[in-house]
Design an enzyme around this catalytic site. Structure first.
Site, PDB file in Angstrom:
ATOM      1  N   ASP A   1       0.883  -1.077  -0.025  1.00  0.00           N
ATOM      2  CA  ASP A   1      -0.081   0.027   0.013  1.00  0.00           C
ATOM      3  C   ASP A   1       0.806   1.199  -0.146  1.00  0.00           C
ATOM      4  OD1 ASP A   1      -1.944   1.913   0.650  1.00  0.00           O
ATOM      5  OD2 ASP A   1      -3.284   0.241   1.201  1.00  0.00           O
TER       6      ASP A   1
ATOM      7  N   GLY B   1       4.547   1.516  -1.701  1.00  0.00           N
ATOM      8  CA  GLY B   1       4.901   1.945  -3.060  1.00  0.00           C
ATOM      9  C   GLY B   1       3.435   2.273  -3.684  1.00  0.00           C
TER      10      GLY B   1
ATOM     11  N   PHE C   1       0.607   1.305  -6.804  1.00  0.00           N
ATOM     12  CA  PHE C   1       0.322   0.443  -7.770  1.00  0.00           C
ATOM     13  C   PHE C   1       0.087   1.166  -9.299  1.00  0.00           C
ATOM     14  CE2 PHE C   1      -4.113   0.586  -5.140  1.00  0.00           C
ATOM     15  CZ  PHE C   1      -4.575   1.777  -5.700  1.00  0.00           C
TER      16      PHE C   1
ATOM     17  N   HIS D   1     -13.046  -0.746  -7.354  1.00  0.00           N
ATOM     18  CA  HIS D   1     -14.306   0.092  -7.217  1.00  0.00           C
ATOM     19  C   HIS D   1     -13.941   1.785  -6.958  1.00  0.00           C
ATOM     20  CE1 HIS D   1     -15.547  -0.064  -2.721  1.00  0.00           C
ATOM     21  NE2 HIS D   1     -14.241   0.224  -3.003  1.00  0.00           N
TER      22      HIS D   1
HETATM   23  C1  LIG Z   1     -10.854   1.524  -0.192  1.00  0.00           C
HETATM   24  S1  LIG Z   1      -9.283   1.242   0.623  1.00  0.00           S
HETATM   25  C2  LIG Z   1      -9.152  -0.459   0.712  1.00  0.00           C
HETATM   26  C3  LIG Z   1      -8.030  -0.941   1.777  1.00  0.00           C
HETATM   27  C4  LIG Z   1      -8.141  -2.621   1.872  1.00  0.00           C
HETATM   28  N1  LIG Z   1      -8.009  -3.237   0.579  1.00  0.00           N
HETATM   29  C5  LIG Z   1      -9.493  -3.118   2.436  1.00  0.00           C
HETATM   30  O1  LIG Z   1     -10.334  -3.349   1.781  1.00  0.00           O
HETATM   31  O2  LIG Z   1      -9.756  -2.743   3.771  1.00  0.00           O
HETATM   32  C6  LIG Z   1      -8.138   1.544  -0.665  1.00  0.00           C
HETATM   33  C7  LIG Z   1      -6.939   1.506  -0.566  1.00  0.00           C
HETATM   34  O3  LIG Z   1      -5.925   1.767  -1.572  1.00  0.00           O
HETATM   35  C8  LIG Z   1      -4.752   2.404  -1.226  1.00  0.00           C
HETATM   36  N2  LIG Z   1      -4.390   3.200  -2.275  1.00  0.00           N
HETATM   37  C9  LIG Z   1      -4.546   4.283  -2.884  1.00  0.00           C
HETATM   38  N3  LIG Z   1      -3.781   4.477  -3.838  1.00  0.00           N
HETATM   39  C10 LIG Z   1      -2.855   3.688  -3.861  1.00  0.00           C
HETATM   40  C11 LIG Z   1      -1.500   3.823  -4.882  1.00  0.00           C
HETATM   41  N4  LIG Z   1      -1.456   4.714  -5.677  1.00  0.00           N
HETATM   42  N5  LIG Z   1      -0.767   2.679  -4.549  1.00  0.00           N
HETATM   43  C12 LIG Z   1      -1.122   1.760  -3.443  1.00  0.00           C
HETATM   44  N6  LIG Z   1      -2.185   1.856  -2.849  1.00  0.00           N
HETATM   45  C13 LIG Z   1      -3.165   2.861  -2.975  1.00  0.00           C
HETATM   46  C14 LIG Z   1      -5.207   3.342  -0.116  1.00  0.00           C
HETATM   47  O4  LIG Z   1      -4.051   3.684   0.688  1.00  0.00           O
HETATM   48  C15 LIG Z   1      -6.132   2.330   0.690  1.00  0.00           C
HETATM   49  O5  LIG Z   1      -5.584   1.581   1.584  1.00  0.00           O
END
Ligand SMILES: C[S@@+](CC[C@H](N)C(=O)[O-])C[C@H]1O[C@@H](n2cnc3c(N)ncnc32)[C@H](O)[C@@H]1O
Length: 324
Positions: A197, A216, A218, A236
């Protein structure tokens, strides 16, 4: 109740939501965990105005979150019990998040969002939710706790419906503070997990001997060597173009693709998914999808759709495999 009264109650439901939010922030359910307490005691413990707090509590008691006796003493009901921070399926983290001013302000921009199709959060704050949270560490922590709290509601249903133990290493892409991955590692004694994340989100997370933590983006790359790549509540958050960009980076590593999301139901069904979809329009600027829409996004990123496993929580495990 007449249909008009029913509608009026729906119209006013944001007020109730905000009242529950305040009770969650004040930790009222935790204070009632050991038994009945008077409104004045609760006001003292939460440094609140006694009369105002009493009015909040009696309102929530009228909605069955608490029980009020004849002496302004309150106890937890079955419903309110889930507002305890350590309840097995606690809603406390989510309730503490949804009423935050930055989230409320974004919902206030819903009308403009519907008229223009633009993301409401950006209309309200000029930056995306992720930029905002990176700039406001407290909001980032509140959000991460909300995700952890919401995850706890669905994790058992995922494990009951899908055998994650058939993989050697699972990379949880955008895995937040590791709540799901920790549960999977605990469930399957052979499984190794990689939590990935944003650096400020995974800082300080420890998943024990079978877990690795990587920070990092994604949009740049994701850790290699996963037998499966798990993305729960990630796709989503994004429109199709960004979703395909994320999935192409995942695809470069091979491995099975496991998305955990809701699937949009036919007309007149699935109020949670459809309200969740609006929440995506308002918050991160993403969308919930039908299975056909998922298949298109997967296809554009180089995956074939294998299938979608339903779970008791309403979430699906949507599986893809690298296309030949
Ligand atoms: C809706 S949350 C879901 C978190 C986890 N998967 C859960 O189900 O509880 C979206 C996640 O995407 C991460 N995120 C957003 N942009 C990101 C990026 N560019 N690279 C990696 N993670 C990212 C956020 O930090 C967050 O933890």
């Amino acid at each position: 109740m007449s249909r008009a009264a029913e509608l009026r109650r729906l119209v006013n439901s944001y007020q109730l939501s905000q009242a529950i939010h305040v009770a969650a922030v004040l930790g009222i359910a935790d204070l009632l965990a050991d038994g009945t307490r008077s409104s004045d005691e609760l006001a003292q413990a939460t440094e609140s105005d006694p009369r105002a707090l009493y009015r909040l509590l009696r309102t929530l008691a009228a909605f069955d979150l608490f029980h009020e006796d004849d002496n302004q003493r309150f106890s937890l009901t079955d419903l309110g019990d889930a507002l305890r921070s350590d309840a097995p399926e606690s809603v406390a983290g989510w309730a503490a998040f949804v009423g935050r001013r930055n989230i409320r302000d974004a919902w206030t921009s819903l009308e403009e969002s519907i008229r223009t199709g633009e993301n409401a959060f950006k209309l309200a704050h000029d930056v995306s939710v992720w930029e905002y949270r990176a700039q406001h560490p407290e909001e980032s922590e509140v959000f991460d706790r909300a995700m952890a709290s919401s995850s706890k509601l669905v994790i058992r249903s995922l494990i009951d419906a899908y055998d994650f133990g058939r993989f050697g290493t699972i990379v949880d892409v955008g895995g937040g503070n590791g709540t799901l991955l920790r549960a999977l590692i605990d469930e399957y004694p052979e499984l190794r997990g990689v939590l990935f994340d944003q650096p400020h989100v995974v800082e300080g997370v420890d998943l024990g001997e079978r877990g690795t933590v990587v920070g990092g983006s994604f949009f740049e790359s994701v850790p290699a060597d996963g037998d499966a790549y798990l993305l729960k509540w990630i796709i989503h958050d994004w429109d199709d173009e960004d979703s395909v960009a994320i999935l192409r980076n995942v695809r470069r590593n091979g491995g099975a693709l496991l998305l955990v999301d809701r699937i949009v139901e036919p007309p007149n069904e699935g109020p949670e998914t459809k309200l969740g979809d609006l929440n995506m329009l308002v918050g991160p600027g993403g969308q919930e999808r039908t299975l056909e829409e998922f298949e298109r996004v997967l296809g554009a990123a180089g995956y074939d759709l294998v299938g979608a496993t339903p779970t008791a929580s309403g979430m699906f495990v949507i599986e893809g495999k690298p296309a030949d």
